[in-house]
Design a protein around this motif. Sequence first.
Motif, PDB file in Angstrom:
ATOM      1  N   VAL A 195       0.843  -1.199   0.000  1.00  0.00           N
ATOM      2  CA  VAL A 195       0.000   0.000   0.000  1.00  0.00           C
ATOM      3  C   VAL A 195       0.875   1.244   0.000  1.00  0.00           C
ATOM      4  O   VAL A 195       1.821   1.353   0.789  1.00  0.00           O
ATOM      5  N   ILE A 196       0.560   2.173  -0.909  1.00  0.00           N
ATOM      6  CA  ILE A 196       1.117   3.530  -0.846  1.00  0.00           C
ATOM      7  C   ILE A 196      -0.056   4.473  -0.611  1.00  0.00           C
ATOM      8  O   ILE A 196      -0.992   4.514  -1.410  1.00  0.00           O
ATOM      9  N   MET A 197      -0.005   5.205   0.478  1.00  0.00           N
ATOM     10  CA  MET A 197      -1.115   6.093   0.849  1.00  0.00           C
ATOM     11  C   MET A 197      -0.598   7.509   1.029  1.00  0.00           C
ATOM     12  O   MET A 197       0.306   7.754   1.823  1.00  0.00           O
ATOM     13  N   THR A 198      -1.157   8.457   0.281  1.00  0.00           N
ATOM     14  CA  THR A 198      -0.823   9.860   0.495  1.00  0.00           C
ATOM     15  C   THR A 198      -1.734  10.436   1.577  1.00  0.00           C
ATOM     16  O   THR A 198      -2.907  10.086   1.670  1.00  0.00           O
ATOM     17  N   THR A 199      -1.162  11.305   2.380  1.00  0.00           N
ATOM     18  CA  THR A 199      -1.951  11.949   3.436  1.00  0.00           C
ATOM     19  C   THR A 199      -1.206  13.170   3.955  1.00  0.00           C
ATOM     20  O   THR A 199       0.017  13.261   3.831  1.00  0.00           O
ATOM     21  N   HIS A 200      -1.933  14.116   4.515  1.00  0.00           N
ATOM     22  CA  HIS A 200      -1.298  15.159   5.312  1.00  0.00           C
ATOM     23  C   HIS A 200      -1.914  15.183   6.706  1.00  0.00           C
ATOM     24  O   HIS A 200      -1.862  16.177   7.407  1.00  0.00           O
ATOM     25  N   ASN A 201      -2.467  14.040   7.112  1.00  0.00           N
ATOM     26  CA  ASN A 201      -3.118  13.916   8.410  1.00  0.00           C
ATOM     27  C   ASN A 201      -2.116  13.407   9.451  1.00  0.00           C
ATOM     28  O   ASN A 201      -1.742  12.234   9.459  1.00  0.00           O
ATOM     29  N   TYR A 202      -1.688  14.302  10.303  1.00  0.00           N
ATOM     30  CA  TYR A 202      -0.697  13.995  11.351  1.00  0.00           C
ATOM     31  C   TYR A 202      -1.151  12.843  12.231  1.00  0.00           C
ATOM     32  O   TYR A 202      -0.368  11.951  12.567  1.00  0.00           O
ATOM     33  N   ASN A 203      -2.430  12.837  12.615  1.00  0.00           N
ATOM     34  CA  ASN A 203      -2.916  11.825  13.552  1.00  0.00           C
ATOM     35  C   ASN A 203      -2.848  10.413  12.977  1.00  0.00           C
ATOM     36  O   ASN A 203      -2.548   9.448  13.685  1.00  0.00           O
ATOM     37  N   ILE A 204      -3.157  10.275  11.696  1.00  0.00           N
ATOM     38  CA  ILE A 204      -3.117   8.957  11.065  1.00  0.00           C
ATOM     39  C   ILE A 204      -1.702   8.405  11.056  1.00  0.00           C
ATOM     40  O   ILE A 204      -1.458   7.240  11.384  1.00  0.00           O
ATOM     41  N   VAL A 205      -0.742   9.253  10.700  1.00  0.00           N
ATOM     42  CA  VAL A 205       0.643   8.804  10.592  1.00  0.00           C
ATOM     43  C   VAL A 205       1.167   8.323  11.946  1.00  0.00           C
ATOM     44  O   VAL A 205       1.919   7.352  12.027  1.00  0.00           O
ATOM     45  N   THR A 206       0.755   8.996  13.010  1.00  0.00           N
ATOM     46  CA  THR A 206       1.228   8.606  14.338  1.00  0.00           C
ATOM     47  C   THR A 206       0.437   7.441  14.914  1.00  0.00           C
ATOM     48  O   THR A 206       0.992   6.613  15.633  1.00  0.00           O
ATOM     49  N   ALA A 207      -0.855   7.366  14.613  1.00  0.00           N
ATOM     50  CA  ALA A 207      -1.698   6.313  15.200  1.00  0.00           C
ATOM     51  C   ALA A 207      -1.497   4.961  14.530  1.00  0.00           C
ATOM     52  O   ALA A 207      -1.685   3.917  15.161  1.00  0.00           O
ATOM     53  N   PHE A 208      -1.131   4.964  13.254  1.00  0.00           N
ATOM     54  CA  PHE A 208      -0.957   3.718  12.503  1.00  0.00           C
ATOM     55  C   PHE A 208       0.427   3.730  11.862  1.00  0.00           C
ATOM     56  O   PHE A 208       0.573   4.006  10.673  1.00  0.00           O
ATOM     57  N   PRO A 209       1.459   3.456  12.638  1.00  0.00           N
ATOM     58  CA  PRO A 209       2.836   3.641  12.165  1.00  0.00           C
ATOM     59  C   PRO A 209       3.173   2.777  10.956  1.00  0.00           C
ATOM     60  O   PRO A 209       2.717   1.643  10.818  1.00  0.00           O
ATOM     61  N   ALA A 210       3.960   3.346  10.067  1.00  0.00           N
ATOM     62  CA  ALA A 210       4.494   2.659   8.893  1.00  0.00           C
ATOM     63  C   ALA A 210       5.632   3.532   8.362  1.00  0.00           C
ATOM     64  O   ALA A 210       5.914   4.609   8.898  1.00  0.00           O
ATOM     65  N   ARG A 211       6.263   3.054   7.330  1.00  0.00           N
ATOM     66  CA  ARG A 211       7.332   3.845   6.703  1.00  0.00           C
ATOM     67  C   ARG A 211       6.756   5.147   6.153  1.00  0.00           C
ATOM     68  O   ARG A 211       5.635   5.164   5.632  1.00  0.00           O
ATOM     69  N   VAL A 212       7.528   6.219   6.286  1.00  0.00           N
ATOM     70  CA  VAL A 212       7.067   7.539   5.861  1.00  0.00           C
ATOM     71  C   VAL A 212       8.053   8.140   4.865  1.00  0.00           C
ATOM     72  O   VAL A 212       9.256   8.138   5.074  1.00  0.00           O
ATOM     73  N   VAL A 213       7.498   8.653   3.769  1.00  0.00           N
ATOM     74  CA  VAL A 213       8.282   9.378   2.766  1.00  0.00           C
ATOM     75  C   VAL A 213       7.648  10.749   2.610  1.00  0.00           C
ATOM     76  O   VAL A 213       6.424  10.868   2.531  1.00  0.00           O
ATOM     77  N   LYS A 214       8.473  11.782   2.589  1.00  0.00           N
ATOM     78  CA  LYS A 214       7.951  13.149   2.513  1.00  0.00           C
ATOM     79  C   LYS A 214       8.255  13.779   1.161  1.00  0.00           C
ATOM     80  O   LYS A 214       9.379  13.710   0.664  1.00  0.00           O
ATOM     81  N   CYS A 215       7.220  14.405   0.555  1.00  0.00           N
ATOM     82  CA  CYS A 215       7.395  15.229  -0.643  1.00  0.00           C
ATOM     83  C   CYS A 215       7.692  16.662  -0.209  1.00  0.00           C
ATOM     84  O   CYS A 215       6.884  17.270   0.502  1.00  0.00           O
ATOM     85  N   GLU A 216       8.811  17.175  -0.632  1.00  0.00           N
ATOM     86  CA  GLU A 216       9.163  18.551  -0.265  1.00  0.00           C
ATOM     87  C   GLU A 216      10.203  19.071  -1.241  1.00  0.00           C
ATOM     88  O   GLU A 216      11.170  18.363  -1.556  1.00  0.00           O
ATOM     89  N   ASN A 217      10.005  20.287  -1.715  1.00  0.00           N
ATOM     90  CA  ASN A 217      10.967  20.923  -2.626  1.00  0.00           C
ATOM     91  C   ASN A 217      11.289  20.035  -3.833  1.00  0.00           C
ATOM     92  O   ASN A 217      12.450  19.880  -4.217  1.00  0.00           O
TER      93      ASN A 217
END
Length: 237
Positions: A195-217
């Motif tokens: 699964v690849i899931m895009t989100t900007h929801n802070y609570n989801i990322v912390t409540a359901f931990p998984a690998r995180v990749v950030k889009c920036e610049n």
Amino acid sequence: MESELLVQLENIEVCQEENVVLSDASLTLSKGEFIYVIGKVGSGKSSLLKALYCEIPIRRGEAYVAGYDLQKIKRREVPYLRRKLGIVFQDFQLLIDRSAVKNLEFVLKATGWRNQNEINKRTEEVLEQVGMPNKGYKMPHELSGGEQQRVAIARALLNTPEIILADEPTGNLDPETSGQIVQLLHDIRRKGTAVIMTTHNYNIVTAFPARVVKCENDRLYNIEDGDPLRYENIGYE
């Protein structure tokens, strides 16, 4: 590409209408892995997913998805790639003039299923998998937002994809329902579908931990456990 790697991107460039939204970006996804792609609105999250299913082109770099070289893929091959991908959108995109089951049947028939008994069996299986075994007869307007998204996830599962691409799947849902949908996606991942899931929801990322990749610049950054970037500046615009 290694057999367990379902996605391998190396130094790719992705453009939307001649505007570069990702450059020199690299990413790998293994079988059964869950990745969050976070970042502010406009940072390239959705464009990344669109590039993976050939909605927009990859201009440079190497890109392999589910066994296909996206730099060399032919137009006639794109539908076969997409059958290996299950795509879930923020706004559900259900056909409003037919029931949940008929929405699922439509996709199966469009992808070559002909035997009605097999179609019936498969729709029952995916509705059961997403916790909707007794609501297939309902029209989309008779379902809550969370239920509509469960049907949309069932639709994505129909052809047993190797990867689910979920683009802000909780964007139109309340926090409790959002948690239920993300839990469902994690359950699907545990059964072997990446699964690849895009989100900007802070609570989801912390409540359901998984690998995180950030889009920036215009880049993609892996955010390691404990890195404060994982929990800050995700962006809520």
